[in-house]
Design a protein around this motif. Structure first.
Motif, PDB file in Angstrom:
ATOM      1  N   LEU A  26     -12.213 -25.052  -3.773  1.00 55.59           N
ATOM      2  CA  LEU A  26     -12.255 -25.905  -2.561  1.00 55.59           C
ATOM      3  C   LEU A  26     -12.675 -24.838  -1.166  1.00 55.59           C
ATOM      4  N   SER A  27     -13.116 -25.515  -0.466  1.00 53.70           N
ATOM      5  CA  SER A  27     -13.562 -24.762   0.872  1.00 53.70           C
ATOM      6  C   SER A  27     -12.551 -24.438   1.698  1.00 53.70           C
ATOM      7  N   ALA A  28     -12.754 -23.504   2.542  1.00 53.47           N
ATOM      8  CA  ALA A  28     -11.767 -22.718   3.360  1.00 53.47           C
ATOM      9  C   ALA A  28     -11.004 -23.965   4.598  1.00 53.47           C
ATOM     10  N   ASP A  29     -12.145 -24.613   4.646  1.00 48.40           N
ATOM     11  CA  ASP A  29     -11.527 -25.706   5.946  1.00 48.40           C
ATOM     12  C   ASP A  29     -11.174 -26.841   5.336  1.00 48.40           C
ATOM     13  N   SER A  30     -10.868 -26.981   4.238  1.00 51.35           N
ATOM     14  CA  SER A  30     -10.739 -28.281   3.328  1.00 51.35           C
ATOM     15  C   SER A  30      -9.353 -28.405   2.875  1.00 51.35           C
ATOM     16  N   MET A  31      -8.323 -27.506   3.185  1.00 46.34           N
ATOM     17  CA  MET A  31      -7.136 -27.346   2.688  1.00 46.34           C
ATOM     18  C   MET A  31      -6.146 -26.279   3.504  1.00 46.34           C
ATOM     19  N   ASP A  32      -5.124 -26.775   3.920  1.00 47.16           N
ATOM     20  CA  ASP A  32      -4.138 -25.909   4.439  1.00 47.16           C
ATOM     21  C   ASP A  32      -3.474 -25.048   3.544  1.00 47.16           C
ATOM     22  N   ASN A  33      -2.553 -24.121   4.446  1.00 49.28           N
ATOM     23  CA  ASN A  33      -1.876 -22.907   3.615  1.00 49.28           C
ATOM     24  C   ASN A  33      -0.593 -23.663   2.799  1.00 49.28           C
ATOM     25  N   PHE A  34      -0.794 -23.837   1.611  1.00 51.49           N
ATOM     26  CA  PHE A  34       0.440 -24.471   0.779  1.00 51.49           C
ATOM     27  C   PHE A  34       0.316 -24.159  -0.655  1.00 51.49           C
ATOM     28  N   VAL A  35       1.081 -24.219  -1.603  1.00 47.65           N
ATOM     29  CA  VAL A  35       1.233 -23.943  -2.915  1.00 47.65           C
ATOM     30  C   VAL A  35       1.909 -25.144  -3.643  1.00 47.65           C
ATOM     31  N   PHE A  36       1.270 -25.695  -4.538  1.00 47.33           N
ATOM     32  CA  PHE A  36       2.061 -26.926  -5.130  1.00 47.33           C
ATOM     33  C   PHE A  36       1.717 -26.910  -6.636  1.00 47.33           C
ATOM     34  N   CYS A  37       2.440 -27.330  -7.484  1.00 47.28           N
ATOM     35  CA  CYS A  37       2.226 -27.558  -8.939  1.00 47.28           C
ATOM     36  C   CYS A  37       3.282 -28.589  -9.499  1.00 47.28           C
ATOM     37  N   GLU A  50       6.264 -25.228  -2.317  1.00 45.07           N
ATOM     38  CA  GLU A  50       6.555 -24.177  -1.340  1.00 45.07           C
ATOM     39  C   GLU A  50       6.968 -24.886  -0.112  1.00 45.07           C
ATOM     40  N   ILE A  51       6.555 -25.835   0.135  1.00 52.68           N
ATOM     41  CA  ILE A  51       6.933 -26.939   1.305  1.00 52.68           C
ATOM     42  C   ILE A  51       7.245 -28.171   0.868  1.00 52.68           C
ATOM     43  N   ALA A  52       8.531 -28.763   1.165  1.00 51.50           N
ATOM     44  CA  ALA A  52       8.869 -30.248   0.691  1.00 51.50           C
ATOM     45  C   ALA A  52       8.088 -31.050   1.378  1.00 51.50           C
ATOM     46  N   GLU A  53       7.458 -30.939   2.472  1.00 52.28           N
ATOM     47  CA  GLU A  53       6.587 -31.839   3.362  1.00 52.28           C
ATOM     48  C   GLU A  53       5.325 -32.341   2.339  1.00 52.28           C
ATOM     49  N   ILE A  86      -1.534 -35.578 -19.256  1.00 54.01           N
ATOM     50  CA  ILE A  86      -1.661 -34.564 -18.155  1.00 54.01           C
ATOM     51  C   ILE A  86      -0.643 -33.510 -18.402  1.00 54.01           C
ATOM     52  N   ASP A  87      -1.299 -32.344 -18.328  1.00 51.36           N
ATOM     53  CA  ASP A  87      -0.399 -31.047 -18.736  1.00 51.36           C
ATOM     54  C   ASP A  87       0.143 -30.417 -17.614  1.00 51.36           C
ATOM     55  N   TYR A  88      -0.643 -30.384 -16.654  1.00 51.63           N
ATOM     56  CA  TYR A  88      -0.429 -29.712 -15.107  1.00 51.63           C
ATOM     57  C   TYR A  88      -1.597 -30.118 -13.952  1.00 51.63           C
ATOM     58  N   ILE A  89      -1.036 -29.953 -12.838  1.00 50.26           N
ATOM     59  CA  ILE A  89      -1.884 -30.090 -11.677  1.00 50.26           C
ATOM     60  C   ILE A  89      -1.441 -29.020 -10.781  1.00 50.26           C
ATOM     61  N   HIS A  90      -2.452 -28.230 -10.412  1.00 48.12           N
ATOM     62  CA  HIS A  90      -1.945 -26.891  -9.541  1.00 48.12           C
ATOM     63  C   HIS A  90      -2.892 -27.059  -8.310  1.00 48.12           C
ATOM     64  N   LEU A  91      -2.252 -26.862  -7.112  1.00 44.12           N
ATOM     65  CA  LEU A  91      -3.026 -26.555  -6.120  1.00 44.12           C
ATOM     66  C   LEU A  91      -2.473 -25.323  -5.107  1.00 44.12           C
ATOM     67  N   SER A  92      -3.459 -24.519  -4.620  1.00 41.06           N
ATOM     68  CA  SER A  92      -2.769 -23.374  -3.980  1.00 41.06           C
ATOM     69  C   SER A  92      -4.066 -22.777  -3.142  1.00 41.06           C
TER      70      SER A  92
END
Length: 532
Positions: A310-321, A362-365, A386-392
């Protein structure tokens, strides 16, 4: 007084001589001259033989050996002559009249001559063995003709008595044994059951190569089938599909890159909010028979991994899986960003309605924003795929071992990483909604904006991780800084010495001495006391 003296000459004849006087006087007068004559007769032949040997030795270096050969030949003739004497010569009176020695049956003179010659006839039987023998090609089997080569083979009639009866005799000798060297044929068993081990090995090799061809062909067919079904969808979302990284190729290739017999990759680029997308198809090693046998005990599936940068300006700072329970536990232990920033959300199935999945957030929101109705429906409908979906935004790969020499944190990227299981029956149409889900998540993350509290929390978490890293590398960074200062000081010294200015060198040395004294001086702590 007159007496008679009986005298025997050199040849054994007797005669009587009258003599006057006493018997003792006459005997002594006659015996002394005879003894002298006999001594001279015995010494003269020896002197002549010795003189002849000395003369021959001066002219010929091998005269000594030639004398031995001649003496041996003479000794042999003497021995043969002694055996041919008639038996009648053994009579006592007749032998005396004929001048023979009654004790030996031969002339006395001959006996003395034979005795003298025996002193020079001592021959060593092993002398001939010491001589070198040069063999040629014809003498290779000459040992078959040697009588001493074989035990129990008699060469004379007298030796035949010691052998076993019944052997043929020809000409007074036993016939020479006939030796034959048979030609042994190459051992080959006529029964095929004796080669069961070899046949099993050949059958195993043939099965392995046949499985290699079939498995390789099947993996290629699966990759081509997936690409043919999803090609239109990829062309609609990306400007470049199937870039192999070569300068000669311009534009899309619409083909997988074959990394190995079971791994195929496809690079796509040219879309908003992302730098590119890598499609990696990891299949079972069908070309390897051993892996197939191992898969029977531990079943595995073909998997499709999609990694979007992803691009630097297309995602805020969070980790999700969100992942299956088993996969979530494995990823939490192996991935650095999940281990540092996320925690396991309890009762995620009841909160968000995702059965069979575990949630690391990381964040409930963020969890509530990402897991909307469309994503939850896809998770429930395709839970077996579906095995996993990881956003970071802090993705740096697996956890690395602590290295004291590492002074900087590893480079992080913003990624969307998804893992899907390929259907067992090979129905690639069923996987098409999963690729659509990936495109939906890319757009969903780009539109997601964190609240002020969520941003503060994410910044605080990243600052804490950064501080922890700085503490762990403080000593290494201090050592690196000291090393840099020392190198800088060394370069400055070399520069001063290169100018050849005594005044500058003196000032620099004075400055260096002050610095060393200040460094060695004990540190004093100043205390202020207030007056009462």
């Amino acid at each position: 007084m007159v007496g008679e003296l009986l005298i025997r000459d050199y040849f054994g004849k007797h005669f009587r001589l009258p003599f006057p006087g006493s018997y003792y006087t006459i005997t002594m007068r006659l015996l002394l001259p005879l003894a002298a004559v006999l001594a001279i007769l015995c010494l003269v032949p020896q002197f002549i033989v010795a003189q002849a040997g000395t003369d021959n030795g001066e002219d010929n270096d091998f005269a000594e050996f030639e004398d031995f050969d001649d003496d041996e030949f003479v000794m042999g003739e003497t021995h043969q002559a002694g055996q041919q004497q008639p038996a009648s010569s053994q009579g006592g009176g007749a032998s005396a009249r004929q001048g023979l020695d009654p004790a030996k049956g031969q002339p006395k003179g001959a006996g003395v001559e034979s005795q003298n010659s025996e002193d020079f006839i001592e021959i060593d039987d092993d002398q001939a063995d010491d001589d070198g023998i040069v063999e040629d090609e014809d003498s290779e089997f000459e040992h078959f003709q040697d009588e001493e080569e074989f035990e129990g083979f008699a060469s004379t009639i007298g030796e035949q008595d010691e052998l076993r009866e019944g052997e043929p005799v020809v000409g007074g000798k036993h016939t020479e044994p006939k030796l034959t060297i048979p030609k042994v044929p190459i051992h080959f068993r006529t029964h095929w059951d004796s080669y069961w081990m070899e046949m099993l090995m050949l059958a195993g090799l043939m099965a392995y190569f046949a499985n290699y061809l079939v498995g390789n062909k099947k993996n290629t067919a699966i990759a081509n089938q997936w690409l043919s079904i999803h090609r239109s969808l990829l062309e609609d979302n990306f400007a470049l599909v199937g870039d192999d990284g070569k300068k000669e190729t311009e534009g899309s290739t619409f083909s997988f890159n074959k990394e190995s017999e079971s791994v195929y990759t496809l690079w796509c680029s040219g879309r908003t909010c992302c730098e590119g997308m890598l499609v990696e198809l990891k299949m079972i090693k069908r070309q390897d028979l051993v892996s197939l046998i191992a898969g029977i005990m531990k079943p595995v599936q073909d998997q499709l991994h999609i990694k979007v940068e992803l691009s630097a300006d297309s995602m805020d700072n969070f980790v999700f899986c969100v992942a299956s329970r088993k996969q979530a536990t494995k990823m939490f232990k192996e991935l650095n960003d999940l281990n540092k920033f996320c925690c396991l959300v309890s009762k995620a199935e009841d909160k968000y309605g995702i059965s069979g999945f575990a949630l690391l957030s990381e964040i409930a929101e963020v969890s509530a924003s990402v897991l909307d109705g469309r994503v939850v429906a896809a998770l429930n409908k395709y839970s077996h795929l579906i095995d996993y979906i990881h956003l970071s935004d802090q993705y740096s790969g697996p956890i690395q071992q602590e290295d004291p020499n590492q002074l900087k944190r590893p480079e992080v990227k913003r990624i969307l990483h998804c893992g899907f299981n390929v259907p067992v029956k090979g129905d690639m149409e069923e996987m098409k909604p999963l690729l659509i889900l990936v495109f939906y998540l890319m757009d969903r993350v780009r539109r997601l904006k964190l609240s002020k509290e969520a941003k503060l929390k994410s910044d605080k978490n990243r600052a804490a991780v950064e501080e922890e890293f700085m503490k762990s590398t403080h000593q290494a960074r201090a050592e690196a800084a000291a090393l840099r200062r020392e190198e800088k000081r060394k370069a400055e010294k070399e520069k001063i010495l290169a100018e050849e200015d005594p005044e500058k060198q003196r000032r620099w040395e004075k400055k260096e001495q002050k610095r060393q004294l200040k460094k060695q001086a004990p540190k004093m702590k100043q205390l202020s006391i207030k007056a009462l």
